[in-house]
Design a protein around this motif. Sequence first.
Motif, PDB file in Angstrom:
ATOM      1  N   SER A 127       0.872  -1.324   0.231  1.00  0.00           N
ATOM      2  CA  SER A 127      -0.055  -0.159  -0.286  1.00  0.00           C
ATOM      3  C   SER A 127       0.949   0.874  -0.115  1.00  0.00           C
ATOM      4  N   LYS A 128       2.027   0.891   0.666  1.00  0.00           N
ATOM      5  CA  LYS A 128       2.690   2.600   1.062  1.00  0.00           C
ATOM      6  C   LYS A 128       3.798   2.247   0.037  1.00  0.00           C
ATOM      7  N   GLY A 134       1.972   6.868  -7.059  1.00  0.00           N
ATOM      8  CA  GLY A 134       1.289   7.783  -7.536  1.00  0.00           C
ATOM      9  C   GLY A 134       0.018   6.819  -8.115  1.00  0.00           C
ATOM     10  N   VAL A 135      -0.438   5.602  -8.025  1.00  0.00           N
ATOM     11  CA  VAL A 135      -1.106   4.943  -8.184  1.00  0.00           C
ATOM     12  C   VAL A 135      -2.193   3.680  -8.398  1.00  0.00           C
ATOM     13  N   ALA A 136      -2.485   2.046  -8.834  1.00  0.00           N
ATOM     14  CA  ALA A 136      -3.258   2.007  -7.701  1.00  0.00           C
ATOM     15  C   ALA A 136      -3.371   0.354  -7.670  1.00  0.00           C
ATOM     16  N   SER A 137      -2.102   0.295  -8.579  1.00  0.00           N
ATOM     17  CA  SER A 137      -2.296  -1.329  -8.511  1.00  0.00           C
ATOM     18  C   SER A 137      -0.659  -1.357  -9.532  1.00  0.00           C
ATOM     19  N   PRO A 138       0.160  -2.644  -9.325  1.00  0.00           N
ATOM     20  CA  PRO A 138       1.527  -3.166 -10.030  1.00  0.00           C
ATOM     21  C   PRO A 138       1.241  -2.902 -11.424  1.00  0.00           C
ATOM     22  N   ASP A 139       0.696  -3.207 -12.177  1.00  0.00           N
ATOM     23  CA  ASP A 139      -0.283  -3.062 -13.562  1.00  0.00           C
ATOM     24  C   ASP A 139       0.274  -1.622 -13.787  1.00  0.00           C
ATOM     25  N   ALA A 140      -0.340  -0.645 -12.651  1.00  0.00           N
ATOM     26  CA  ALA A 140      -0.309   0.248 -12.907  1.00  0.00           C
ATOM     27  C   ALA A 140       0.447   1.006 -13.160  1.00  0.00           C
ATOM     28  N   TYR A 141       1.672   0.808 -11.375  1.00  0.00           N
ATOM     29  CA  TYR A 141       3.498   1.319 -11.760  1.00  0.00           C
ATOM     30  C   TYR A 141       3.659   0.557 -13.247  1.00  0.00           C
ATOM     31  N   LYS A 142       3.410  -0.074 -13.505  1.00  0.00           N
ATOM     32  CA  LYS A 142       4.940  -0.666 -14.745  1.00  0.00           C
ATOM     33  C   LYS A 142       3.942   0.111 -16.034  1.00  0.00           C
ATOM     34  N   LYS A 143       2.813   0.260 -16.202  1.00  0.00           N
ATOM     35  CA  LYS A 143       2.295   0.902 -17.016  1.00  0.00           C
ATOM     36  C   LYS A 143       2.683   2.848 -16.715  1.00  0.00           C
ATOM     37  N   ALA A 166      12.882   4.218 -11.597  1.00  0.00           N
ATOM     38  CA  ALA A 166      11.453   4.662 -10.811  1.00  0.00           C
ATOM     39  C   ALA A 166      11.799   4.742  -9.613  1.00  0.00           C
ATOM     40  N   LEU A 167      12.345   4.575  -8.816  1.00  0.00           N
ATOM     41  CA  LEU A 167      12.399   4.988  -7.121  1.00  0.00           C
ATOM     42  C   LEU A 167      12.811   6.283  -7.423  1.00  0.00           C
ATOM     43  N   TRP A 168      14.452   5.935  -7.664  1.00  0.00           N
ATOM     44  CA  TRP A 168      15.479   7.480  -7.858  1.00  0.00           C
ATOM     45  C   TRP A 168      14.554   8.397  -8.825  1.00  0.00           C
ATOM     46  N   ILE A 169      13.571   8.614 -10.022  1.00  0.00           N
ATOM     47  CA  ILE A 169      12.824   9.180 -10.318  1.00  0.00           C
ATOM     48  C   ILE A 169      12.007   9.705  -9.502  1.00  0.00           C
ATOM     49  N   ARG A 170      11.027   8.920  -9.410  1.00  0.00           N
ATOM     50  CA  ARG A 170      10.086   9.900  -7.623  1.00  0.00           C
ATOM     51  C   ARG A 170      10.597  10.593  -7.209  1.00  0.00           C
ATOM     52  N   LEU A 171      11.839  10.073  -6.557  1.00  0.00           N
ATOM     53  CA  LEU A 171      11.949  10.735  -5.215  1.00  0.00           C
ATOM     54  C   LEU A 171      12.246  12.210  -5.326  1.00  0.00           C
TER      55      LEU A 171
END
Length: 367
Positions: A127-128, A134-143, A166-171
Amino acid sequence: MTSYIASETHFDFAPRPGRLLQRELDARSISQAQLAARTGLSPKHINLVIKGTASLSPDVAVTLEQVLGTPAEVWLRLEAAHQAEQARGEKRAAMAGFAEWAAAFPRQILVDRGVIDRADTGPALASKLLTFFGVASPDAYKKTWLEPQASYKRSQHHAIDANLTALWIRLSELRAADYLPQAAAFDSDLLRSAAQLIPKLTVKTIGKAFQQARDLLLNAGVVLVFVPEIPGTRISGVSRWINGTPMVAVTSRYNSLDSLWFTILHEIAHVLLHPKRSTFVDDGHKADDDADSQEVAANTFAQQHLIPPPHGDRLATITTVQGIRLLAEELGVSPGIVAGQWAFRTQTWGGPIAKLRDRVDLVDALS
């Protein structure tokens, strides 16, 4: 008669509206059949609302307001809160199926970067992570975060971890959000002027110089941030457009100041020269990297701003520390900048001149 509901509209949980309606009826000694007669609704529908099988619609809420005096907005808030809590419960149940996805991220890095707490596991961890991205599911994360990486301009010389990228860019995005309100409207002319001024900042302490560079870029409508490197990403910098505002983010991958300033100018070049490509992820300064013309252009831009063309040929002929210092003084830049460019052009990374390249713990200096 005072409404039971009207006097108790704030709850620490989301009770079923029908449950409170029944309490209201009990407080007034009104049966479900009597309420049906007063409202014109069927006894069956009243019973379904009370049991929670049927939702409490706006029409019913207005009718209850007329009959019981409890504002329709109160009933509708209760219904909305109850439905939202039910949806959250369903989402929490779904998180159990996302735990394996979340476990693919290096846990200690997530803890160190404040993405999760040390105690988070399983569904709470999933969940965290989803909230962080800022996504609802792993599939949304992938896309949203993985598939776009195929279009990023970056070196292909090294294998990279897509999740950590992805983690670094989001940070970086979240760090940039602190400065977005201060950014002016993007102005390419002001950004070009800022690029001309940045090399002069290199004679100052890195903390002060970086802050002044940030101010110059904010005035041009660009957000500059520093986010420490995440091992496995091999990122030195990124340029990325966020809701119409360009961000330049740099890391601690190279703890030499000349590399840091080169990277900043390199990313500025991408913003100016290649605005149609939304994201550039860079991991070094190889002008021949994949024979990529856009990377070559960005490298050339950075090189020519640090050492203007009239002095470029002269740089390669310098053989002494004193020669480097004299050119640096003439250009008004740090000797480390000139030494770094000299090392790159001559491919000589050791010796007295290379020692002029200032090295610093960027995490300590800029975080």
